[in-house]
Design a protein around this motif. Structure first.
Motif, PDB file in Angstrom:
ATOM      1  N   GLY A 269       2.172 -44.192  -8.067  1.00  0.00           N
ATOM      2  CA  GLY A 269       2.651 -45.605  -7.813  1.00  0.00           C
ATOM      3  C   GLY A 269       2.288 -45.911  -6.300  1.00  0.00           C
ATOM      4  N   GLU A 270       2.626 -47.025  -5.743  1.00  0.00           N
ATOM      5  CA  GLU A 270       2.092 -47.651  -4.626  1.00  0.00           C
ATOM      6  C   GLU A 270       3.484 -47.551  -3.517  1.00  0.00           C
ATOM      7  OE1 GLU A 270      -0.150 -50.981  -4.940  1.00  0.00           O
ATOM      8  OE2 GLU A 270      -1.896 -50.038  -5.756  1.00  0.00           O
ATOM      9  N   TYR A 271       4.329 -46.666  -3.614  1.00  0.00           N
ATOM     10  CA  TYR A 271       5.651 -46.700  -2.968  1.00  0.00           C
ATOM     11  C   TYR A 271       5.099 -46.204  -1.691  1.00  0.00           C
ATOM     12  CZ  TYR A 271      10.325 -45.809  -1.420  1.00  0.00           C
ATOM     13  OH  TYR A 271      11.451 -45.898  -0.607  1.00  0.00           O
ATOM     14  N   ILE A 272       5.074 -46.879  -0.492  1.00  0.00           N
ATOM     15  CA  ILE A 272       4.901 -46.527   0.685  1.00  0.00           C
ATOM     16  C   ILE A 272       5.818 -45.883   1.791  1.00  0.00           C
ATOM     17  CG2 ILE A 272       3.590 -46.973   3.079  1.00  0.00           C
ATOM     18  CD1 ILE A 272       1.859 -49.038   1.391  1.00  0.00           C
ATOM     19  N   ARG A 273       5.805 -44.711   2.348  1.00  0.00           N
ATOM     20  CA  ARG A 273       6.896 -44.344   2.877  1.00  0.00           C
ATOM     21  C   ARG A 273       6.088 -43.401   4.131  1.00  0.00           C
ATOM     22  NH1 ARG A 273       9.980 -39.690  -0.216  1.00  0.00           N
ATOM     23  NH2 ARG A 273      11.002 -39.786   1.733  1.00  0.00           N
ATOM     24  N   GLY A 274       7.018 -43.234   5.180  1.00  0.00           N
ATOM     25  CA  GLY A 274       6.472 -42.081   6.283  1.00  0.00           C
ATOM     26  C   GLY A 274       7.381 -40.989   6.198  1.00  0.00           C
ATOM     27  N   VAL A 275       6.509 -39.787   6.582  1.00  0.00           N
ATOM     28  CA  VAL A 275       7.286 -38.732   6.884  1.00  0.00           C
ATOM     29  C   VAL A 275       6.925 -37.944   8.345  1.00  0.00           C
ATOM     30  CG1 VAL A 275       7.241 -36.380   5.910  1.00  0.00           C
ATOM     31  CG2 VAL A 275       7.289 -38.043   4.513  1.00  0.00           C
ATOM     32  N   VAL A 276       7.545 -37.534   8.946  1.00  0.00           N
ATOM     33  CA  VAL A 276       7.358 -37.069  10.283  1.00  0.00           C
ATOM     34  C   VAL A 276       7.703 -35.408  10.289  1.00  0.00           C
ATOM     35  CG1 VAL A 276       8.178 -37.081  12.801  1.00  0.00           C
ATOM     36  CG2 VAL A 276       8.124 -39.134  11.387  1.00  0.00           C
TER      37      VAL A 276
ATOM     38  N   TYR B 183       2.300 -38.180  17.792  1.00  0.00           N
ATOM     39  CA  TYR B 183       2.721 -38.585  19.370  1.00  0.00           C
ATOM     40  C   TYR B 183       3.289 -37.417  19.971  1.00  0.00           C
ATOM     41  CZ  TYR B 183       6.962 -38.975  16.422  1.00  0.00           C
ATOM     42  OH  TYR B 183       8.101 -38.656  15.754  1.00  0.00           O
ATOM     43  N   TYR B 184       3.762 -37.573  21.123  1.00  0.00           N
ATOM     44  CA  TYR B 184       4.230 -36.816  21.912  1.00  0.00           C
ATOM     45  C   TYR B 184       5.475 -37.369  22.768  1.00  0.00           C
ATOM     46  CZ  TYR B 184       4.740 -33.393  25.918  1.00  0.00           C
ATOM     47  OH  TYR B 184       5.138 -32.277  26.862  1.00  0.00           O
ATOM     48  N   ASP B 185       6.658 -36.585  22.504  1.00  0.00           N
ATOM     49  CA  ASP B 185       7.839 -37.366  23.132  1.00  0.00           C
ATOM     50  C   ASP B 185       8.461 -36.561  24.394  1.00  0.00           C
ATOM     51  OD1 ASP B 185       8.856 -34.678  22.419  1.00  0.00           O
ATOM     52  OD2 ASP B 185      10.290 -35.188  21.224  1.00  0.00           O
ATOM     53  N   GLY B 186       7.483 -35.818  25.115  1.00  0.00           N
ATOM     54  CA  GLY B 186       7.884 -35.142  26.363  1.00  0.00           C
ATOM     55  C   GLY B 186       7.988 -33.946  26.415  1.00  0.00           C
ATOM     56  N   LEU B 187       8.360 -33.250  24.928  1.00  0.00           N
ATOM     57  CA  LEU B 187       8.773 -32.060  24.693  1.00  0.00           C
ATOM     58  C   LEU B 187       8.209 -31.509  23.526  1.00  0.00           C
ATOM     59  CD1 LEU B 187      12.982 -32.152  25.100  1.00  0.00           C
ATOM     60  CD2 LEU B 187      11.137 -31.278  26.848  1.00  0.00           C
ATOM     61  N   ASN B 188       7.883 -32.119  22.577  1.00  0.00           N
ATOM     62  CA  ASN B 188       7.131 -31.744  21.457  1.00  0.00           C
ATOM     63  C   ASN B 188       6.220 -32.672  20.923  1.00  0.00           C
ATOM     64  OD1 ASN B 188       8.749 -29.089  20.929  1.00  0.00           O
ATOM     65  ND2 ASN B 188      10.469 -30.730  20.700  1.00  0.00           N
ATOM     66  N   HIS B 189       5.303 -32.199  20.198  1.00  0.00           N
ATOM     67  CA  HIS B 189       4.145 -33.007  19.430  1.00  0.00           C
ATOM     68  C   HIS B 189       4.541 -33.415  17.904  1.00  0.00           C
ATOM     69  CE1 HIS B 189       1.219 -32.626  22.687  1.00  0.00           C
ATOM     70  NE2 HIS B 189       2.061 -31.533  22.781  1.00  0.00           N
ATOM     71  N   TYR B 190       4.453 -34.504  17.479  1.00  0.00           N
ATOM     72  CA  TYR B 190       4.817 -34.568  15.845  1.00  0.00           C
ATOM     73  C   TYR B 190       3.609 -35.303  15.410  1.00  0.00           C
ATOM     74  CZ  TYR B 190       9.672 -33.924  17.800  1.00  0.00           C
ATOM     75  OH  TYR B 190      10.566 -33.296  18.192  1.00  0.00           O
ATOM     76  N   ALA B 191       3.900 -35.186  13.913  1.00  0.00           N
ATOM     77  CA  ALA B 191       2.628 -36.082  13.127  1.00  0.00           C
ATOM     78  C   ALA B 191       3.433 -36.908  12.125  1.00  0.00           C
ATOM     79  CB  ALA B 191       1.930 -35.203  12.279  1.00  0.00           C
ATOM     80  N   SER B 192       3.325 -38.051  12.111  1.00  0.00           N
ATOM     81  CA  SER B 192       3.826 -39.145  11.217  1.00  0.00           C
ATOM     82  C   SER B 192       2.874 -39.622  10.148  1.00  0.00           C
ATOM     83  CB  SER B 192       4.478 -40.334  11.723  1.00  0.00           C
ATOM     84  OG  SER B 192       5.135 -41.333  11.189  1.00  0.00           O
ATOM     85  N   PHE B 193       3.228 -39.254   8.828  1.00  0.00           N
ATOM     86  CA  PHE B 193       2.278 -39.464   7.684  1.00  0.00           C
ATOM     87  C   PHE B 193       2.583 -40.809   7.150  1.00  0.00           C
ATOM     88  CE2 PHE B 193       2.472 -34.812   8.345  1.00  0.00           C
ATOM     89  CZ  PHE B 193       1.182 -34.155   7.982  1.00  0.00           C
ATOM     90  N   ASN B 194       1.757 -41.484   7.047  1.00  0.00           N
ATOM     91  CA  ASN B 194       1.617 -42.848   6.043  1.00  0.00           C
ATOM     92  C   ASN B 194       1.429 -42.409   4.830  1.00  0.00           C
ATOM     93  OD1 ASN B 194       0.746 -45.298   4.848  1.00  0.00           O
ATOM     94  ND2 ASN B 194       1.758 -46.143   6.245  1.00  0.00           N
ATOM     95  N   ILE B 195       1.965 -42.353   3.991  1.00  0.00           N
ATOM     96  CA  ILE B 195       1.528 -41.799   2.462  1.00  0.00           C
ATOM     97  C   ILE B 195       1.992 -42.851   1.614  1.00  0.00           C
ATOM     98  CG2 ILE B 195       1.616 -39.576   3.053  1.00  0.00           C
ATOM     99  CD1 ILE B 195       4.312 -39.264   1.781  1.00  0.00           C
ATOM    100  N   GLU B 196       1.553 -42.825   0.109  1.00  0.00           N
ATOM    101  CA  GLU B 196       1.872 -43.452  -1.031  1.00  0.00           C
ATOM    102  C   GLU B 196       2.334 -42.620  -2.139  1.00  0.00           C
ATOM    103  OE1 GLU B 196      -1.174 -46.352  -2.415  1.00  0.00           O
ATOM    104  OE2 GLU B 196      -1.679 -47.005  -0.348  1.00  0.00           O
ATOM    105  N   THR B 197       3.452 -42.772  -2.665  1.00  0.00           N
ATOM    106  CA  THR B 197       3.789 -41.755  -3.637  1.00  0.00           C
ATOM    107  C   THR B 197       4.555 -42.810  -5.025  1.00  0.00           C
ATOM    108  OG1 THR B 197       6.172 -41.616  -2.664  1.00  0.00           O
ATOM    109  CG2 THR B 197       4.406 -40.099  -1.848  1.00  0.00           C
ATOM    110  N   ASP B 198       4.925 -41.958  -5.994  1.00  0.00           N
ATOM    111  CA  ASP B 198       5.619 -42.683  -6.813  1.00  0.00           C
ATOM    112  C   ASP B 198       6.865 -43.189  -6.268  1.00  0.00           C
ATOM    113  OD1 ASP B 198       3.656 -42.252  -8.966  1.00  0.00           O
ATOM    114  OD2 ASP B 198       4.407 -40.173  -9.245  1.00  0.00           O
ATOM    115  N   ALA B 199       7.473 -44.296  -6.931  1.00  0.00           N
ATOM    116  CA  ALA B 199       8.693 -44.856  -6.391  1.00  0.00           C
ATOM    117  C   ALA B 199      10.098 -43.897  -6.540  1.00  0.00           C
ATOM    118  CB  ALA B 199       9.217 -46.047  -7.182  1.00  0.00           C
ATOM    119  N   PRO B 200      10.906 -43.703  -5.962  1.00  0.00           N
ATOM    120  CA  PRO B 200      12.073 -42.432  -6.002  1.00  0.00           C
ATOM    121  C   PRO B 200      12.815 -43.108  -7.182  1.00  0.00           C
ATOM    122  CG  PRO B 200      12.585 -44.040  -4.339  1.00  0.00           C
ATOM    123  CD  PRO B 200      11.093 -44.372  -4.492  1.00  0.00           C
TER     124      PRO B 200
END
Length: 206
Positions: A2-9, A162-179
């Motif tokens: 599907g084209e359900y767009i969500r973010g995962v960090v 991105y970096y929050d001053g303590l840790n580095h994170y990756a934020s994924f922009n993904i497309e999945t099936d609708a929940p």
């Protein structure tokens, strides 16, 4: 799919060498934004003209020659900085709710860069993320998100690091099936999140 767009960090775990490379990429991305904005102001001043992507790309090519160290960083992250600035111009001229683009301060701007994902590429394998220029980076997240990121039905659009001053994170922009949508029963359940000190969510059903 599907084209359900969500973010995962997810939380990244870098080697000392990657730590240096990431911080260089953060700095080059911020420099790109500021140089593009500086060249725009030098040409147009405080006018309400929206620069085209071609103009911003020309500015980008110009100062890449002036600042050759930018060639050493990952190229699509600089292109994303250009596209983000173009979008910021369009938003500010379209609505007064959006402020005009400003120069990014090293102290006040969160260090970040974004990479696009080539079509049909899977940047994640188990708990390892592969980034162009930076290589393989391990990460930690929940089992649910790990399964989602490794699913063959998940399509990756881009990744923001991105970096929050303590840790580095990756934020994924993904497309999945609708929940899955749960059927409506017409009944109501009350919830109390302050009923105890352990942080449990307690419903009226107990």
């Amino acid at each position: 799919m599907g084209e359900y767009i969500r973010g995962v960090v997810v939380k990244l775990h870098l080697t000392p060498e990657q730590e240096v490379m990431f911080k260089q990429n953060y700095g080059c991305t911020r420099k790109t934004h500021n140089e593009l904005l500086n060249k725009y102001k030098a040409k147009y001043g405080d006018s309400n003209k929206i620069p085209t992507k071609n103009e911003l790309n020309q500015f980008l090519n110009e100062f890449k020659k002036e600042l050759p160290y930018l060639m050493e960083t990952e190229s699509t992250s600089l292109q994303q900085a250009r596209d983000d600035l173009h979008k910021a111009f369009k938003n500010s001229f379209k609505s007064k709710r959006h402020n005009p683009p400003k120069f990014h301060s090293k102290k006040k701007t969160r260090p970040s860069f974004r990479q696009t994902i080539r079509k049909d590429k899977k940047p994640v394998e188990k708990n390892t993320l592969t980034l162009r220029k930076h290589g393989k980076v391990t990460f930690s997240t929940s089992v649910e998100y790990l399964d989602l990121l490794n699913s063959p039905d998940t399509k990756f659009n881009n990744i923001t690091v991105y970096y929050d001053g303590l840790n580095h994170y990756a934020s994924f922009n993904i497309e999945t099936d609708a929940p899955e949508q749960l059927p409506l029963t017409g009944e109501h359940i009350g919830c109390d999140i302050n009923s105890n000190k352990n942080g449990w969510l307690v419903t009226s059903e107990g």
